[in-house]
Design a protein around this motif. Structure first.
Motif, PDB file in Angstrom:
ATOM      1  N   GLN A   1     108.640 111.262  52.004  1.00  0.00           N
ATOM      2  CA  GLN A   1     108.955 110.224  51.021  1.00  0.00           C
ATOM      3  C   GLN A   1     110.437 109.884  50.980  1.00  0.00           C
ATOM      4  N   GLY A   2     110.687 108.573  50.855  1.00  0.00           N
ATOM      5  CA  GLY A   2     112.062 108.139  50.674  1.00  0.00           C
ATOM      6  C   GLY A   2     112.346 106.835  51.391  1.00  0.00           C
ATOM      7  N   LEU A   3     113.517 106.314  51.103  1.00  0.00           N
ATOM      8  CA  LEU A   3     113.996 105.070  51.689  1.00  0.00           C
ATOM      9  C   LEU A   3     114.826 105.364  52.931  1.00  0.00           C
ATOM     10  N   ILE A   4     114.531 104.644  53.992  1.00  0.00           N
ATOM     11  CA  ILE A   4     115.244 104.800  55.256  1.00  0.00           C
ATOM     12  C   ILE A   4     115.834 103.438  55.608  1.00  0.00           C
ATOM     13  N   GLU A   5     117.139 103.347  55.690  1.00  0.00           N
ATOM     14  CA  GLU A   5     117.751 102.070  56.025  1.00  0.00           C
ATOM     15  C   GLU A   5     117.559 101.775  57.509  1.00  0.00           C
ATOM     16  N   ILE A   6     117.028 100.584  57.799  1.00  0.00           N
ATOM     17  CA  ILE A   6     116.770 100.186  59.180  1.00  0.00           C
ATOM     18  C   ILE A   6     117.544  98.919  59.564  1.00  0.00           C
ATOM     19  N   THR A   7     118.512  98.546  58.748  1.00  0.00           N
ATOM     20  CA  THR A   7     119.290  97.326  58.987  1.00  0.00           C
ATOM     21  C   THR A   7     119.890  97.309  60.390  1.00  0.00           C
ATOM     22  N   ASP A   8     120.530  98.388  60.803  1.00  0.00           N
ATOM     23  CA  ASP A   8     121.196  98.417  62.103  1.00  0.00           C
ATOM     24  C   ASP A   8     120.205  98.283  63.263  1.00  0.00           C
ATOM     25  N   GLN A   9     119.041  98.954  63.163  1.00  0.00           N
ATOM     26  CA  GLN A   9     118.041  98.851  64.232  1.00  0.00           C
ATOM     27  C   GLN A   9     117.514  97.425  64.348  1.00  0.00           C
ATOM     28  N   VAL A  10     117.271  96.788  63.192  1.00  0.00           N
ATOM     29  CA  VAL A  10     116.801  95.403  63.194  1.00  0.00           C
ATOM     30  C   VAL A  10     117.868  94.490  63.794  1.00  0.00           C
ATOM     31  N   ALA A  11     119.122  94.665  63.392  1.00  0.00           N
ATOM     32  CA  ALA A  11     120.218  93.823  63.899  1.00  0.00           C
ATOM     33  C   ALA A  11     120.410  94.002  65.403  1.00  0.00           C
ATOM     34  N   ARG A  12     120.279  95.244  65.901  1.00  0.00           N
ATOM     35  CA  ARG A  12     120.412  95.481  67.345  1.00  0.00           C
ATOM     36  C   ARG A  12     119.302  94.772  68.114  1.00  0.00           C
ATOM     37  N   TRP A  13     118.067  94.879  67.605  1.00  0.00           N
ATOM     38  CA  TRP A  13     116.952  94.190  68.262  1.00  0.00           C
ATOM     39  C   TRP A  13     117.208  92.684  68.268  1.00  0.00           C
ATOM     40  N   LEU A  14     117.615  92.154  67.129  1.00  0.00           N
ATOM     41  CA  LEU A  14     117.868  90.724  67.016  1.00  0.00           C
ATOM     42  C   LEU A  14     118.972  90.284  67.970  1.00  0.00           C
ATOM     43  N   ASP A  15     120.013  91.074  68.112  1.00  0.00           N
ATOM     44  CA  ASP A  15     121.115  90.754  69.017  1.00  0.00           C
ATOM     45  C   ASP A  15     120.617  90.596  70.458  1.00  0.00           C
ATOM     46  N   ASP A  16     119.651  91.417  70.847  1.00  0.00           N
ATOM     47  CA  ASP A  16     119.092  91.347  72.199  1.00  0.00           C
ATOM     48  C   ASP A  16     118.284  90.067  72.439  1.00  0.00           C
ATOM     49  N   GLN A  17     117.890  89.378  71.380  1.00  0.00           N
ATOM     50  CA  GLN A  17     117.031  88.193  71.523  1.00  0.00           C
ATOM     51  C   GLN A  17     117.833  86.916  71.759  1.00  0.00           C
ATOM     52  N   ALA A  18     119.125  86.940  71.516  1.00  0.00           N
ATOM     53  CA  ALA A  18     120.010  85.783  71.750  1.00  0.00           C
ATOM     54  C   ALA A  18     119.551  84.531  70.999  1.00  0.00           C
ATOM     55  N   ILE A  19     119.090  84.710  69.780  1.00  0.00           N
ATOM     56  CA  ILE A  19     118.765  83.588  68.905  1.00  0.00           C
ATOM     57  C   ILE A  19     119.818  83.573  67.812  1.00  0.00           C
ATOM     58  N   THR A  20     120.526  82.471  67.686  1.00  0.00           N
ATOM     59  CA  THR A  20     121.644  82.432  66.742  1.00  0.00           C
ATOM     60  C   THR A  20     121.276  81.867  65.376  1.00  0.00           C
ATOM     61  N   THR A  21     120.273  80.984  65.330  1.00  0.00           N
ATOM     62  CA  THR A  21     119.852  80.384  64.070  1.00  0.00           C
ATOM     63  C   THR A  21     118.335  80.384  64.026  1.00  0.00           C
TER      64      THR A  21
END
Length: 138
Positions: free
Chosen positions: A15-35
Motif C-alpha cells: 500500500q502507498g503512493l508511488i510517484e511515476i512522473t519521471d517514468q511517464v516523462a521519459r516514455w513521452l520524451d522517446d515519442q517525439a510528440i511536442t503538442t
C-alpha cells in the motif's frame, strides 16, 4: 498527427503512493510528440492513478490515511476472496481514478509546479502493476 502507445511496469512494495512522473516523462520524451494529449491508464481494479502534490511527503501520508478511513480493511465485506484488503482496495480504486488525461506542451506533460503523477497501490502485498500509455499529437 501521430500517436504512440506503450506500457510501464511498476513494482510496488504494498500500500502507498508511488510517484511515476519521471517514468511517464521519459516514455513521452522517446515519442517525439511536442503538442498533444497523453492518456495514462492503470490496468488493475485494486490500484489507481492520481495527480497530487509531489513536494510535501505529508500529503501522501494524509491521502493514504484518509482513504484507509473511508474504506477500512475488514472481514465484514462479502467480497474477500484474497483477504481483508481485497474489497477495500476495489473501493479505494472506485474513489480515485484509473485513467488520467494530461495535455502535452513542448514535449512534456503539462503539470502544475507541485504536481506529480502517482500510482496508488491499494493492496498490502507487493504487486507488479501495468500502466498503459497513449499519446496523440504533433
Amino acid at each position: 498527427m501521430k500517436q504512440a502507445s506503450g506500457e510501464l511496469t511498476i513494482d510496488t512494495r504494498g500500500q502507498g503512493l508511488i510517484e511515476i512522473t519521471d517514468q511517464v516523462a521519459r516514455w513521452l520524451d522517446d515519442q517525439a510528440i511536442t503538442t498533444g494529449l497523453l492518456t495514462v491508464f492503470c490496468r488493475h481494479t485494486s490500484a489507481s492513478l492520481l495527480i497530487n502534490e509531489n513536494a510535501a511527503p505529508a500529503v501522501r501520508r494524509d491521502m493514504e490515511r484518509y482513504l484507509a478511513r473511508l474504506a477500512p480493511e475488514s472481514r465484514d465485506y462479502e467480497h474477500d476472496d484474497e483477504g481483508p484488503d481485497d474489497m477495500p482496495a476495489h473501493l479505494r480504486t472506485a474513489l480515485t481514478d484509473v485513467s488520467l488525461s494530461i495535455p502535452i506542451a513542448r514535449g512534456q506533460p503539462v503539470l502544475g509546479t507541485w504536481q506529480g503523477i502517482y500510482l496508488f497501490e491499494h493492496r498490502t502485498a507487493p504487486h507488479r502493476r501495468r500502466i498503459a500509455l497513449h499519446v496523440i499529437g504533433e
